[in-house]
Structure formats: structure tokens, C-alpha cells
Design a protein around this motif. Structure first.
Motif, PDB file in Angstrom:
ATOM      1  N   LYS A   1       0.867  -1.176   0.000  1.00 50.47           N
ATOM      2  CA  LYS A   1       0.000   0.000   0.000  1.00 50.47           C
ATOM      3  C   LYS A   1       0.911   1.235   0.000  1.00 50.47           C
ATOM      4  O   LYS A   1       1.503   1.580   1.024  1.00 50.47           O
ATOM      5  CB  LYS A   1      -0.910   0.016   1.223  1.00 50.47           C
ATOM      6  CG  LYS A   1      -1.818   1.229   1.244  1.00 50.47           C
ATOM      7  CD  LYS A   1      -2.658   1.273   2.497  1.00 50.47           C
ATOM      8  CE  LYS A   1      -3.474   2.555   2.502  1.00 50.47           C
ATOM      9  NZ  LYS A   1      -4.076   2.813   3.794  1.00 50.47           N
TER      10      LYS A   1
ATOM     11  N   TYR B   1       4.368   9.543  10.780  1.00 53.63           N
ATOM     12  CA  TYR B   1       3.208   9.371   9.915  1.00 53.63           C
ATOM     13  C   TYR B   1       1.942   9.184  10.735  1.00 53.63           C
ATOM     14  O   TYR B   1       1.910   8.375  11.660  1.00 53.63           O
ATOM     15  CB  TYR B   1       3.372   8.161   8.990  1.00 53.63           C
ATOM     16  CG  TYR B   1       4.547   8.268   8.046  1.00 53.63           C
ATOM     17  CD1 TYR B   1       5.291   9.423   7.910  1.00 53.63           C
ATOM     18  CD2 TYR B   1       4.917   7.191   7.264  1.00 53.63           C
ATOM     19  CE1 TYR B   1       6.365   9.505   7.037  1.00 53.63           C
ATOM     20  CE2 TYR B   1       5.989   7.256   6.392  1.00 53.63           C
ATOM     21  CZ  TYR B   1       6.699   8.430   6.290  1.00 53.63           C
ATOM     22  OH  TYR B   1       7.754   8.494   5.430  1.00 53.63           O
TER      23      TYR B   1
ATOM     24  N   THR C   1       1.308   5.202  -0.248  1.00 49.18           N
ATOM     25  CA  THR C   1       0.527   6.401   0.012  1.00 49.18           C
ATOM     26  C   THR C   1       1.417   7.616  -0.139  1.00 49.18           C
ATOM     27  O   THR C   1       2.456   7.712   0.530  1.00 49.18           O
ATOM     28  CB  THR C   1      -0.068   6.374   1.441  1.00 49.18           C
ATOM     29  OG1 THR C   1      -0.834   5.182   1.605  1.00 49.18           O
ATOM     30  CG2 THR C   1      -0.931   7.590   1.695  1.00 49.18           C
ATOM     31  N   LYS C   2       1.013   8.518  -1.017  1.00 49.13           N
ATOM     32  CA  LYS C   2       1.733   9.782  -1.158  1.00 49.13           C
ATOM     33  C   LYS C   2       1.347  10.648   0.028  1.00 49.13           C
ATOM     34  O   LYS C   2       0.172  10.857   0.312  1.00 49.13           O
ATOM     35  CB  LYS C   2       1.375  10.481  -2.463  1.00 49.13           C
ATOM     36  CG  LYS C   2       2.136  11.763  -2.686  1.00 49.13           C
ATOM     37  CD  LYS C   2       1.836  12.323  -4.070  1.00 49.13           C
ATOM     38  CE  LYS C   2       2.460  13.666  -4.327  1.00 49.13           C
ATOM     39  NZ  LYS C   2       3.872  13.759  -4.169  1.00 49.13           N
ATOM     40  N   LEU C   3       2.352  11.113   0.743  1.00 51.71           N
ATOM     41  CA  LEU C   3       2.116  11.913   1.939  1.00 51.71           C
ATOM     42  C   LEU C   3       2.393  13.383   1.641  1.00 51.71           C
ATOM     43  O   LEU C   3       3.329  13.704   0.903  1.00 51.71           O
ATOM     44  CB  LEU C   3       3.019  11.447   3.075  1.00 51.71           C
ATOM     45  CG  LEU C   3       2.872   9.983   3.473  1.00 51.71           C
ATOM     46  CD1 LEU C   3       3.952   9.592   4.465  1.00 51.71           C
ATOM     47  CD2 LEU C   3       1.498   9.719   4.046  1.00 51.71           C
TER      48      LEU C   3
ATOM     49  N   TYR D   1      -1.585   8.198   9.754  1.00 56.07           N
ATOM     50  CA  TYR D   1      -2.551   7.773   8.745  1.00 56.07           C
ATOM     51  C   TYR D   1      -3.448   6.699   9.276  1.00 56.07           C
ATOM     52  O   TYR D   1      -3.269   6.165  10.316  1.00 56.07           O
ATOM     53  CB  TYR D   1      -1.863   7.316   7.467  1.00 56.07           C
ATOM     54  CG  TYR D   1      -0.769   6.320   7.695  1.00 56.07           C
ATOM     55  CD1 TYR D   1      -1.059   4.963   7.687  1.00 56.07           C
ATOM     56  CD2 TYR D   1       0.534   6.725   7.947  1.00 56.07           C
ATOM     57  CE1 TYR D   1      -0.061   4.046   7.915  1.00 56.07           C
ATOM     58  CE2 TYR D   1       1.511   5.805   8.168  1.00 56.07           C
ATOM     59  CZ  TYR D   1       1.232   4.472   8.156  1.00 56.07           C
ATOM     60  OH  TYR D   1       2.215   3.558   8.377  1.00 56.07           O
TER      61      TYR D   1
ATOM     62  N   TYR E   1       6.558   9.344   0.693  1.00 62.76           N
ATOM     63  CA  TYR E   1       5.625   8.213   0.614  1.00 62.76           C
ATOM     64  C   TYR E   1       5.780   7.309   1.830  1.00 62.76           C
ATOM     65  O   TYR E   1       6.866   7.188   2.397  1.00 62.76           O
ATOM     66  CB  TYR E   1       5.917   7.352  -0.619  1.00 62.76           C
ATOM     67  CG  TYR E   1       5.474   7.981  -1.906  1.00 62.76           C
ATOM     68  CD1 TYR E   1       4.264   7.621  -2.488  1.00 62.76           C
ATOM     69  CD2 TYR E   1       6.242   8.942  -2.538  1.00 62.76           C
ATOM     70  CE1 TYR E   1       3.844   8.199  -3.672  1.00 62.76           C
ATOM     71  CE2 TYR E   1       5.836   9.531  -3.714  1.00 62.76           C
ATOM     72  CZ  TYR E   1       4.630   9.157  -4.277  1.00 62.76           C
ATOM     73  OH  TYR E   1       4.208   9.739  -5.452  1.00 62.76           O
ATOM     74  N   SER E   2       4.685   6.647   2.158  1.00 64.08           N
ATOM     75  CA  SER E   2       4.759   5.503   3.051  1.00 64.08           C
ATOM     76  C   SER E   2       4.456   4.276   2.195  1.00 64.08           C
ATOM     77  O   SER E   2       3.657   4.346   1.262  1.00 64.08           O
ATOM     78  CB  SER E   2       3.775   5.610   4.212  1.00 64.08           C
ATOM     79  OG  SER E   2       2.460   5.408   3.779  1.00 64.08           O
TER      80      SER E   2
END
Length: 163
Positions: A22, A161, A24-26, A163, A40-41
Motif C-alpha cells: 500500500k 506518519y 501512500t503519497k504523503l 494515517y 511516501y509511506s
């Protein structure tokens, strides 16, 4: 897979490419990430089975430079990679083993490995119960400033992070 100015980043479980990631653009938050070009994560869910496994984040065909190096901090293992005038950091949550009474202890149930050759990885074993593995990836494409050297390190720290 994640395309970056530093090369393609892929994820592996035991040297087998996995797409079960997965990404994810942070956003770059106001506290310290204003210079970042990418953040990203990458989360990989893996149920441990009591055996040795490696969960790896790797820059494909990366050629290390003399400026590459370990950038670890509190609850962070990170490696900084330099290319042209830019920098990319990959980080995971981990603290080095603590020596107490002549024995080493870790607050984590996994180990880690990393290299200036372009990878950071989690290592599971018979005692691992953790099932979610988070990589932080952040970069500044070019003209990285002295402050920018820290920015990628902070941007790749998964403990920041939310999220």
C-alpha cells in the motif's frame, strides 16, 4: 513499485518481488518538510509464520556514492542515498538492541538490515508477531541544501506518519 529520480523502488519478500504494497503519497507538513519533492509511506502486511523472512525496500540497480550513509535516530533506522545534487532517504521504525546485564534486548520483535547499496529491510524470526511493516521514503530531487539533508531523514521517519 515507486518511480523516483533515484531509480525504481521495488518491494520484496524473501527476494521475491511483491506488488502487495500500500503506497501512500504523503503531504509535506508545515513543521519541517517544505523542501521535499516526494514523500511516501509503503506498507506491507505480512503474517509471520515463525520462520526467518526478509521484507525489503530496494532502489533497483543503485550505484552507491561516497556521500551515502546511515542516518539512524531514536526509533529510526534510515539510509540516505545521494545522486547528482539530490538525496533520497528510506527509513523504518527500529531501535538498536539495548545492552543490559551483558545481554542485548530490543523493544521490537523483528530485526533490520540496511546497505548503502540501496536497500533497507525488516527481518522476522520465530519470535516475530508484528504483521505490518512500514517504510518511509522521502527525497529532494536536486540542489539539496544543508537543511535538506535533514529534511529527507525526517520525511522518511515512519514514526511521524499519522494515517
Amino acid at each position: 513499485m515507486l518511480n523516483t529520480p533515484f531509480g525504481e523502488i521495488n518491494f520484496y519478500i524473501d527476494d521475491i518481488l511483491t506488488s502487495d504494497v500500500k503506497l501512500t503519497k504523503l503531504i509535506s507538513d508545515k513543521s519541517c518538510f517544505s523542501e521535499l519533492d516526494g514523500r511516501y509511506s509503503a506498507v506491507i502486511n505480512f503474517i509471520p509464520d515463525g520462520k526467518l523472512h526478509r521484507i525489503t525496500c530496494k532502489i533497483e540497480d543503485y550505484t552507491s556514492s561516497e556521500n551515502d550513509g546511515i542516518e539512524s535516530g531514536e526509533k529510526l533506522v534510515s539510509v540516505g542515498f545521494h545522486k547528482n545534487s539530490g538525496k533520497l532517504s528510506i527509513g523504518i521504525e527500529y531501535d538498536c538492541d539495548i545492552c543490559k546485564d551483558g545481554k542485548f534486548y530490543s523493544p521490537y520483535d523483528y530485526k533490520c538490515a540496511y546497505s548503502k547499496e540501496g536497500f533497507v529491510e525488516f527481518i522476522t524470526d520465530e519470535s516475530t508477531k508484528t504483521s505490518e511493516y512500514v517504510f518511509g521514503i522521502a527525497w529532494i530531487e536536486k540542489n539539496v541544501t544543508e537543511d535538506g539533508l535533514t529534511q529527507t531523514w525526517l520525511g522518511a521517519d515512519p514514526t511521524f506518519y499519522f494515517y
